[in-house]
Each structure stands twice: as structure tokens, then as C-alpha cells.
Design an enzyme around this catalytic site. Structure first.
Site, PDB file in Angstrom:
ATOM      1  N   SER A  86     -60.584  36.266  29.697  1.00 46.82           N
ATOM      2  CA  SER A  86     -59.856  35.446  29.751  1.00 46.82           C
ATOM      3  C   SER A  86     -58.360  36.183  29.635  1.00 46.82           C
ATOM      4  O   SER A  86     -57.866  37.258  28.858  1.00 46.82           O
ATOM      5  CB  SER A  86     -59.789  34.852  28.225  1.00 46.82           C
ATOM      6  OG  SER A  86     -58.640  33.929  28.046  1.00 46.82           O
TER       7      SER A  86
ATOM      8  N   LYS B 252     -60.734  33.948  33.847  1.00 49.48           N
ATOM      9  CA  LYS B 252     -60.162  32.637  33.410  1.00 49.48           C
ATOM     10  C   LYS B 252     -58.718  33.066  33.146  1.00 49.48           C
ATOM     11  O   LYS B 252     -58.431  34.078  32.639  1.00 49.48           O
ATOM     12  CB  LYS B 252     -60.934  32.301  32.332  1.00 49.48           C
ATOM     13  CG  LYS B 252     -60.002  31.553  31.151  1.00 49.48           C
ATOM     14  CD  LYS B 252     -60.844  30.815  30.079  1.00 49.48           C
ATOM     15  CE  LYS B 252     -60.419  30.714  28.606  1.00 49.48           C
ATOM     16  NZ  LYS B 252     -61.066  30.202  27.628  1.00 49.48           N
TER      17      LYS B 252
ATOM     18  N   LYS C  43     -55.125  31.571  31.674  1.00 51.38           N
ATOM     19  CA  LYS C  43     -54.432  30.492  30.849  1.00 51.38           C
ATOM     20  C   LYS C  43     -53.295  29.842  31.824  1.00 51.38           C
ATOM     21  O   LYS C  43     -52.542  30.658  32.576  1.00 51.38           O
ATOM     22  CB  LYS C  43     -53.551  31.162  29.777  1.00 51.38           C
ATOM     23  CG  LYS C  43     -54.736  31.995  28.913  1.00 51.38           C
ATOM     24  CD  LYS C  43     -55.549  30.644  28.064  1.00 51.38           C
ATOM     25  CE  LYS C  43     -56.496  31.250  26.881  1.00 51.38           C
ATOM     26  NZ  LYS C  43     -57.258  30.152  26.308  1.00 51.38           N
TER      27      LYS C  43
ATOM     28  N   ASP D  91     -57.502  27.615  31.947  1.00 49.34           N
ATOM     29  CA  ASP D  91     -57.666  26.759  30.463  1.00 49.34           C
ATOM     30  C   ASP D  91     -56.010  26.504  30.195  1.00 49.34           C
ATOM     31  O   ASP D  91     -55.350  27.530  30.238  1.00 49.34           O
ATOM     32  CB  ASP D  91     -57.942  28.099  29.715  1.00 49.34           C
ATOM     33  CG  ASP D  91     -58.188  27.482  28.206  1.00 49.34           C
ATOM     34  OD1 ASP D  91     -57.971  26.355  28.021  1.00 49.34           O
ATOM     35  OD2 ASP D  91     -58.444  28.239  27.201  1.00 49.34           O
TER      36      ASP D  91
ATOM     37  N   ASN E  18     -55.462  24.960  27.189  1.00 48.25           N
ATOM     38  CA  ASN E  18     -55.346  24.686  25.721  1.00 48.25           C
ATOM     39  C   ASN E  18     -54.696  23.481  25.356  1.00 48.25           C
ATOM     40  O   ASN E  18     -53.550  23.573  24.611  1.00 48.25           O
ATOM     41  CB  ASN E  18     -54.656  25.776  25.155  1.00 48.25           C
ATOM     42  CG  ASN E  18     -55.743  26.928  25.204  1.00 48.25           C
ATOM     43  OD1 ASN E  18     -55.419  28.045  25.714  1.00 48.25           O
ATOM     44  ND2 ASN E  18     -56.855  26.911  24.322  1.00 48.25           N
TER      45      ASN E  18
ATOM     46  N   GLU F 169     -60.162  24.001  31.854  1.00 47.19           N
ATOM     47  CA  GLU F 169     -60.702  23.685  30.401  1.00 47.19           C
ATOM     48  C   GLU F 169     -59.599  23.040  29.693  1.00 47.19           C
ATOM     49  O   GLU F 169     -58.446  23.298  29.941  1.00 47.19           O
ATOM     50  CB  GLU F 169     -60.821  25.198  29.699  1.00 47.19           C
ATOM     51  CG  GLU F 169     -61.466  25.347  28.732  1.00 47.19           C
ATOM     52  CD  GLU F 169     -61.756  26.829  28.080  1.00 47.19           C
ATOM     53  OE1 GLU F 169     -61.550  27.732  28.992  1.00 47.19           O
ATOM     54  OE2 GLU F 169     -62.018  26.879  27.103  1.00 47.19           O
TER      55      GLU F 169
ATOM     56  N   ASP G 290     -63.126  22.127  25.452  1.00 49.68           N
ATOM     57  CA  ASP G 290     -63.174  23.107  24.290  1.00 49.68           C
ATOM     58  C   ASP G 290     -62.697  22.541  22.931  1.00 49.68           C
ATOM     59  O   ASP G 290     -63.733  22.158  21.948  1.00 49.68           O
ATOM     60  CB  ASP G 290     -62.276  24.245  24.675  1.00 49.68           C
ATOM     61  CG  ASP G 290     -62.028  25.468  23.705  1.00 49.68           C
ATOM     62  OD1 ASP G 290     -62.762  25.246  22.647  1.00 49.68           O
ATOM     63  OD2 ASP G 290     -61.217  26.267  23.887  1.00 49.68           O
TER      64      ASP G 290
ATOM     65  N   LYS H 251     -68.286  27.337  21.124  1.00 47.55           N
ATOM     66  CA  LYS H 251     -67.509  28.150  20.189  1.00 47.55           C
ATOM     67  C   LYS H 251     -68.287  27.869  18.611  1.00 47.55           C
ATOM     68  O   LYS H 251     -68.036  26.684  18.121  1.00 47.55           O
ATOM     69  CB  LYS H 251     -65.973  28.134  20.021  1.00 47.55           C
ATOM     70  CG  LYS H 251     -65.273  28.886  21.200  1.00 47.55           C
ATOM     71  CD  LYS H 251     -63.873  28.622  21.012  1.00 47.55           C
ATOM     72  CE  LYS H 251     -62.984  29.204  22.116  1.00 47.55           C
ATOM     73  NZ  LYS H 251     -61.582  28.661  21.977  1.00 47.55           N
TER      74      LYS H 251
ATOM     75  N   GLY I  41     -64.428  32.269  23.238  1.00 46.10           N
ATOM     76  CA  GLY I  41     -64.349  33.510  22.553  1.00 46.10           C
ATOM     77  C   GLY I  41     -63.083  33.325  21.525  1.00 46.10           C
ATOM     78  O   GLY I  41     -62.014  32.403  22.136  1.00 46.10           O
TER      79      GLY I  41
END
Ligand code: NPG
Length: 378
Positions: free
Chosen positions: A145, A171, A173, A198, A200, A223, A248, A272, A300
Site C-alpha cells: 500500500s 495499491k 492511496k 484506495d 478511504n 477501495e 473496507d 481486516k 493491513g
């Protein structure tokens, strides 16, 4: 496959918790901020046989990824969760979710305690966590990541470094304003690598047109583009994107996974253990997805060697068909708290086979990073 043979019953005479602050090798930037130090809670559960089991509560210093954070987890674990386990007396670790069920939420705290008890029980038996979970692989493919960098060119160079080390999946961000150009730069530099992004939770449905621009990069998945509770909006977004959505933050339990799949909010799931309240619930989600033909991978939380060993075992289950965020310890840490930190071997991480988590604690390192500790005695 559900867990076939339960672990040995344990009596948790002592539960010691420590807050650790471990420096990161480089700052890690996501849509919710930049970390330079990993703050984490390490749990040691000592049984009446004198065996120590280890667990990790993967909260961060601040409640930015989820509502949980270190001081909150510390309070609930020392005040409520730890005492509830000790008052129960002798029990198999599989009863922990039920013992802790009356306490609402606090899944990362529950997961860390469950892991310590499972590790203690399995070390007592001489059985590995991997074989307990039903793992079939001895090596797992390792993804990495990559945090947001200063600009797209720097991102490309950082990604190049990880590819040179052998990571098999990248991956990156993203956040609003640092999405399309960053992804385009990485894709242009590395046309064929397995790549995913990702967010978030950084977007809303109003950003659907921007997110659709990611479709041209042949990503494995995007993600968690929207907020944790945006299950219906994720279903709507999925309709307008070619790139598969992988949830996620939203997947906090097997029930949440079942609901998200039923609504069409996700077609891939990041598992996770911390986020879902423990490795036992994580296996239930993997089983659900395997039965439904939904690919899963192991996420992770910048785990130390303790949680990383547990994640490697989880990722070795047959349901985990995509490379996870289980990277080498050196991706994050110059010094880990286990004696043999995970390394990358031809793009893979070895699944520990020794008793319990199969890692030994480096007591000096543990002490060096400890900023607070407290022991609960029965
Ligand atoms: O390899 O452990 C790792 C880190 C993977 O990016 C990663 N984790 O959103 O998935 C995430 C992110 C994260 C890390 C989130 C720490 C919250 C805390």
C-alpha cells in the site's frame, strides 16, 4: 471452511496491555492524514499454565479511519473487555465473541484480546494459528500500500522501488484532487502491473463522474470510495462504474458483508480482523464470500510482527484469491517487535508454522517502544 477443531480452553490470569509508539521508515499519507509514528496497543495474555499469548489492537492515535482510537480502546479494554474475560474463568477462545458481545462496538479492541487468547491456547497445544484457521498455503503473494506522495512523479518513483523489491500488486492511496493524475502516471509508467486504488471514504456520490474516469486504467478495484455507512450510495455508484468496488471500512461484520453483497454495494471484500472484531469473524466473512463466489483479500493496519503473522495466516486461506496488504515488516518499520520480522521472498511472505502465531517477541524492542502499560490480574 469453518474452524474445525476448537482451541484449548484458557484461564487468563493476567492481561497486560501496552501502548507502543513505533517510528515509521517514511511518512504514510492517506485521505485522512499523515502518520510518522505507529501508535498501537499490544496485548499479552498469560494463562494459568504460565503461557503467554500475544495480540494487537490496531487502533490509531486518532479516530480518523474509524471511530476507534488508542485511548478509547485502552479504556474499554482495561475497564470492560479484559475484566469480562477474566471473570468468565476457564473458556475456549471461540467463546470470546459471545462473552464480549454485550459491549457495543469496539471491534479492534475485541479483536486484539481474542488474538492474544487464541495465541495462548494454540501455543499451549503446540498448534499453529495458520493450521487452526484452515490455511493451505505456505507462502502468500504480497501487495504493498503506497501513501500519497508529493506529486505524481514522486509516486511513480516510490512505486518503482516497491516493484523492484518484488511486490506483486500495488495499491495507491487517492483523495479528491490527487486521484486521476496520480493513477494515470502510475499506469503510464507500469502498463501491466496489478494496480488498485484506495480512497478511504473520501468521496461522495456527487463525485461519480470523477471516479468514472478511473475506469480507463484497468484497475483491479477501487477501495471504499464513499463513507462507511454509505451502503446504498455504494450500490448506486457501482452501477455507474466499470471498476469493481471493494468495501473496507463499511464491512464491520459478517452481517454487514451479507447486506452489502445483497444490495450490490461491493463485488470484492477487504477482510481486516481488527475492523470486524476478530479473526473468527474474519473467517466467517471469508467463508460467506467463498460460498458466494466473491473474491476477498487481507487488508493491513500497519501491524507489528504480531498482527502481521496473524494476517499472513488468514491470507493463506483458500478464500483469499487476491494479493493482500501483507507486506514485509521493513515496508513500515526499521525495527519490529518480533525477533524474525516478515521478509519478502520473491514477492511473497512466508506463513509462520510454529506454535500459535509462530513469532517470538523481541523483549528489548517491545520495552523500547512502550509508552504506557497496565496489567489486569484475576
Ligand atoms: O500494509 O498494513 C498495511 C497498510 C495497508 O493501506 C493500508 N491500510 O485503509 O487499508 C487502509 C490502510 C490503513 C492503515 C487504515 C492504518 C487505517 C490505519
Amino acid at each position: 471452511m469453518p474452524i474445525v477443531t476448537p482451541a484449548a480452553a484458557v484461564t487468563l490470569d493476567e492481561i497486560e496491555m501496552r501502548v507502543l509508539q513505533i517510528p515509521l521508515v517514511s511518512p504514510f499519507t492517506t485521505s485522512f492524514g499523515t502518520e510518522t509514528v505507529r501508535e498501537v496497543i499490544i496485548v499479552r495474555a498469560r494463562t494459568s499454565d504460565g503461557v503467554d499469548g500475544w495480540g494487537e489492537i490496531v487502533t490509531q492515535n486518532a479516530p480518523l479511519y474509524s471511530s476507534e482510537y488508542t485511548q478509547g480502546a485502552w479504556d474499554v479494554a482495561t475497564r470492560w473487555l479484559g475484566p469480562a474475560l477474566q471473570q468468565r474463568g476457564t473458556f475456549p477462545p471461540e467463546e470470546i465473541p459471545e462473552i464480549l458481545e454485550p459491549f457495543v462496538g469496539h471491534r479492534m479492541a475485541k479483536a486484539g484480546l481474542e488474538l492474544a487468547a487464541l495465541d495462548a491456547a494454540l501455543r499451549t497445544e503446540g498448534r499453529s494459528f495458520a493450521s487452526y484457521l484452515g490455511a493451505e498455503r505456505v507462502m502468500i503473494p504480497s501487495g504493498v500500500s503506497v501513501g500519497i506522495q508529493s506529486d505524481p512523479a514522486a509516486l511513480v518513483e516510490t512505486v518503482r522501488g516497491y516493484l523492484d523489491e518484488g511486490y506483486v500488486r500495488i495499491k495507491i492511496k487517492i483523495r479528491p484532487g490527487r486521484d486521476i493524475d496520480d493513477t494515470a502516471a502510475v499506469r503510464a509508467a507500469f502498463p501491466d502491473i496489478p494496480l488498485q486504488v484506495d480512497a478511504n471514504s473520501a468521496y461522495t456520490l456527487a463525485d461519480a463522474d470523477t471516479l468514472a474516469q478511473l475506469d480507463r486504467f484497468g484497475l483491479l478495484l477501487i477501495e471504499q470510495p464513499l463513507q462507511e455507512d454509505d451502503i446504498v450510495d455504494h450500490a448506486a455508484l457501482a452501477q455507474s462504474l466499470k471498476t469493481p468496488i471493494c468495501l473496507d471500512e463499511s464491512i464491520t461484520s459478517v452481517k454487514a458483508a451479507r447486506d452489502a453483497l445483497a444490495l450490490g454495494s461491493t463485488t470484492v471484500i477487504n477482510v481486516k480482523a481488527g475492523r470486524v472484531g476478530g479473526y473468527l469473524e474474519a473467517v466467517r466473512i471469508a467463508d460467506l464470500c467463498e460460498g458466494a463466489g466473491i473474491p476477498v483479500w487481507c487488508g493491513g493496519m500497519l501491524e507489528t510482527g504480531i498482527g502481521r503473522a496473524a494476517n499472513a495466516a488468514l491470507a493463506a486461506l483458500p478464500a483469499f484469491t487476491l494479493p493482500g496488504d501483507v507486506s514485509a515488516s521493513a515496508r513500515f518499520y526499521e525495527r519490529d517487535i518480533v525477533t524474525e520480522p516478515a521478509v519478502l521472498e520473491d514477492g511473497h511472505v512466508r506463513v509462520p508454522t510454529g506454535p500459535g502465531l509462530g513469532v517470538e517477541i523481541d523483549a528489548d524492542a517491545l520495552d523500547a517502544f512502550t509508552v504506557a502499560r497496565e496489567a489486569l490480574r484475576r
